[in-house]
Design a protein around this motif. Structure first.
Motif, PDB file in Angstrom:
ATOM      1  N   LEU A  23       0.825  -1.208   0.000  1.00 47.71           N
ATOM      2  CA  LEU A  23       0.000   0.000   0.000  1.00 47.71           C
ATOM      3  C   LEU A  23       0.862   1.262   0.000  1.00 47.71           C
ATOM      4  CD1 LEU A  23      -2.777  -1.129   2.492  1.00 47.71           C
ATOM      5  CD2 LEU A  23      -3.054  -0.684   0.044  1.00 47.71           C
ATOM      6  N   THR A  24       1.983   1.220   0.713  1.00 45.16           N
ATOM      7  CA  THR A  24       2.891   2.364   0.721  1.00 45.16           C
ATOM      8  C   THR A  24       3.480   2.597  -0.672  1.00 45.16           C
ATOM      9  OG1 THR A  24       3.429   1.928   3.032  1.00 45.16           O
ATOM     10  CG2 THR A  24       4.940   3.340   1.814  1.00 45.16           C
ATOM     11  N   ALA A  25       3.817   1.518  -1.359  1.00 44.03           N
ATOM     12  CA  ALA A  25       4.331   1.647  -2.718  1.00 44.03           C
ATOM     13  C   ALA A  25       3.268   2.234  -3.649  1.00 44.03           C
ATOM     14  CB  ALA A  25       4.797   0.287  -3.231  1.00 44.03           C
ATOM     15  N   ARG A  42      -5.827   9.154  -0.052  1.00 42.57           N
ATOM     16  CA  ARG A  42      -6.528   9.024   1.226  1.00 42.57           C
ATOM     17  C   ARG A  42      -7.117   7.627   1.424  1.00 42.57           C
ATOM     18  NH1 ARG A  42      -6.064   9.471   6.082  1.00 42.57           N
ATOM     19  NH2 ARG A  42      -7.993   9.428   7.223  1.00 42.57           N
ATOM     20  N   ASP A  43      -7.654   7.027   0.373  1.00 33.57           N
ATOM     21  CA  ASP A  43      -8.242   5.698   0.520  1.00 33.57           C
ATOM     22  C   ASP A  43      -7.188   4.660   0.908  1.00 33.57           C
ATOM     23  OD1 ASP A  43      -7.162   6.000  -2.119  1.00 33.57           O
ATOM     24  OD2 ASP A  43      -8.257   4.210  -2.752  1.00 33.57           O
ATOM     25  N   LEU A  44      -5.993   4.793   0.364  1.00 36.47           N
ATOM     26  CA  LEU A  44      -4.926   3.860   0.715  1.00 36.47           C
ATOM     27  C   LEU A  44      -4.444   4.103   2.150  1.00 36.47           C
ATOM     28  CD1 LEU A  44      -2.887   3.882  -2.607  1.00 36.47           C
ATOM     29  CD2 LEU A  44      -4.527   2.179  -1.831  1.00 36.47           C
ATOM     30  N   GLN A  45      -4.395   5.352   2.565  1.00 31.06           N
ATOM     31  CA  GLN A  45      -4.020   5.666   3.941  1.00 31.06           C
ATOM     32  C   GLN A  45      -5.017   5.073   4.922  1.00 31.06           C
ATOM     33  OE1 GLN A  45      -3.867   9.919   3.606  1.00 31.06           O
ATOM     34  NE2 GLN A  45      -1.635   9.946   3.431  1.00 31.06           N
ATOM     35  N   GLN A  46      -6.287   5.111   4.579  1.00 29.90           N
ATOM     36  CA  GLN A  46      -7.313   4.533   5.449  1.00 29.90           C
ATOM     37  C   GLN A  46      -7.147   3.026   5.562  1.00 29.90           C
ATOM     38  OE1 GLN A  46     -10.804   6.059   3.500  1.00 29.90           O
ATOM     39  NE2 GLN A  46     -10.975   7.785   4.920  1.00 29.90           N
ATOM     40  N   ARG A  47      -6.753   2.383   4.481  1.00 32.10           N
ATOM     41  CA  ARG A  47      -6.529   0.937   4.529  1.00 32.10           C
ATOM     42  C   ARG A  47      -5.352   0.599   5.436  1.00 32.10           C
ATOM     43  NH1 ARG A  47      -6.904  -1.150  -1.576  1.00 32.10           N
ATOM     44  NH2 ARG A  47      -6.613  -3.154  -0.565  1.00 32.10           N
ATOM     45  N   VAL A  48      -4.290   1.411   5.374  1.00 32.52           N
ATOM     46  CA  VAL A  48      -3.138   1.194   6.254  1.00 32.52           C
ATOM     47  C   VAL A  48      -3.542   1.431   7.711  1.00 32.52           C
ATOM     48  CG1 VAL A  48      -0.850   2.056   6.903  1.00 32.52           C
ATOM     49  CG2 VAL A  48      -1.404   1.697   4.498  1.00 32.52           C
ATOM     50  N   GLU A  49      -4.338   2.462   7.954  1.00 29.04           N
ATOM     51  CA  GLU A  49      -4.808   2.741   9.312  1.00 29.04           C
ATOM     52  C   GLU A  49      -5.648   1.591   9.857  1.00 29.04           C
ATOM     53  OE1 GLU A  49      -6.811   6.474   8.920  1.00 29.04           O
ATOM     54  OE2 GLU A  49      -4.934   7.577   8.655  1.00 29.04           O
ATOM     55  N   ALA A  50      -6.430   0.957   9.010  1.00 32.31           N
ATOM     56  CA  ALA A  50      -7.236  -0.192   9.439  1.00 32.31           C
ATOM     57  C   ALA A  50      -6.334  -1.361   9.835  1.00 32.31           C
ATOM     58  CB  ALA A  50      -8.194  -0.609   8.328  1.00 32.31           C
ATOM     59  N   ILE A  51      -5.274  -1.584   9.080  1.00 35.42           N
ATOM     60  CA  ILE A  51      -4.323  -2.642   9.410  1.00 35.42           C
ATOM     61  C   ILE A  51      -3.639  -2.324  10.736  1.00 35.42           C
ATOM     62  CG2 ILE A  51      -2.174  -3.775   8.691  1.00 35.42           C
ATOM     63  CD1 ILE A  51      -3.101  -3.238   5.763  1.00 35.42           C
ATOM     64  N   GLU A  52      -3.279  -1.056  10.930  1.00 38.29           N
ATOM     65  CA  GLU A  52      -2.642  -0.636  12.178  1.00 38.29           C
ATOM     66  C   GLU A  52      -3.562  -0.856  13.378  1.00 38.29           C
ATOM     67  OE1 GLU A  52      -1.632   3.445  11.612  1.00 38.29           O
ATOM     68  OE2 GLU A  52       0.165   2.980  10.468  1.00 38.29           O
ATOM     69  N   SER A  53      -4.820  -0.507  13.228  1.00 40.59           N
ATOM     70  CA  SER A  53      -5.742  -0.675  14.358  1.00 40.59           C
ATOM     71  C   SER A  53      -5.957  -2.148  14.679  1.00 40.59           C
ATOM     72  CB  SER A  53      -7.072   0.022  14.087  1.00 40.59           C
ATOM     73  OG  SER A  53      -7.798  -0.627  13.085  1.00 40.59           O
ATOM     74  N   GLN A  54      -5.973  -2.986  13.664  1.00 40.23           N
ATOM     75  CA  GLN A  54      -6.109  -4.427  13.880  1.00 40.23           C
ATOM     76  C   GLN A  54      -4.903  -4.964  14.651  1.00 40.23           C
ATOM     77  OE1 GLN A  54      -6.215  -6.604  10.208  1.00 40.23           O
ATOM     78  NE2 GLN A  54      -6.940  -8.472  11.180  1.00 40.23           N
TER      79      GLN A  54
END
Length: 61
Positions: A23-25, A42-54
């Motif tokens: 996702l970062t790439a 922003r949509d990709l950042q939200q996906r990373v944030e979801a992984i972080e919260s998990q």
């Protein structure tokens, strides 16, 4: 991860690490094509944030 000091990269599973890297790439690639608005990634950042919260939930158990 940069905004959340409670979690480190080592707290992620291997699959989560690979997803965050991918996702970062994608964010970097989109950032090169960005017109300066910043909302294109922003949509990709939200996906990373979801992984972080998990990962954070799993760490706190």
């Amino acid at each position: 991860m940069a905004d959340n000091p409670d979690i480190a990269f080592s707290d992620f599973t291997t699959a989560e690490k690979l997803r965050v890297i991918a996702l970062t790439a994608r964010m970097a690639k989109r950032g090169l094509a960005d017109d300066g608005s910043g909302r294109i990634i922003r949509d990709l950042q939200q996906r990373v944030e979801a992984i972080e919260s998990q990962a954070l939930k799993r760490k706190k158990k």
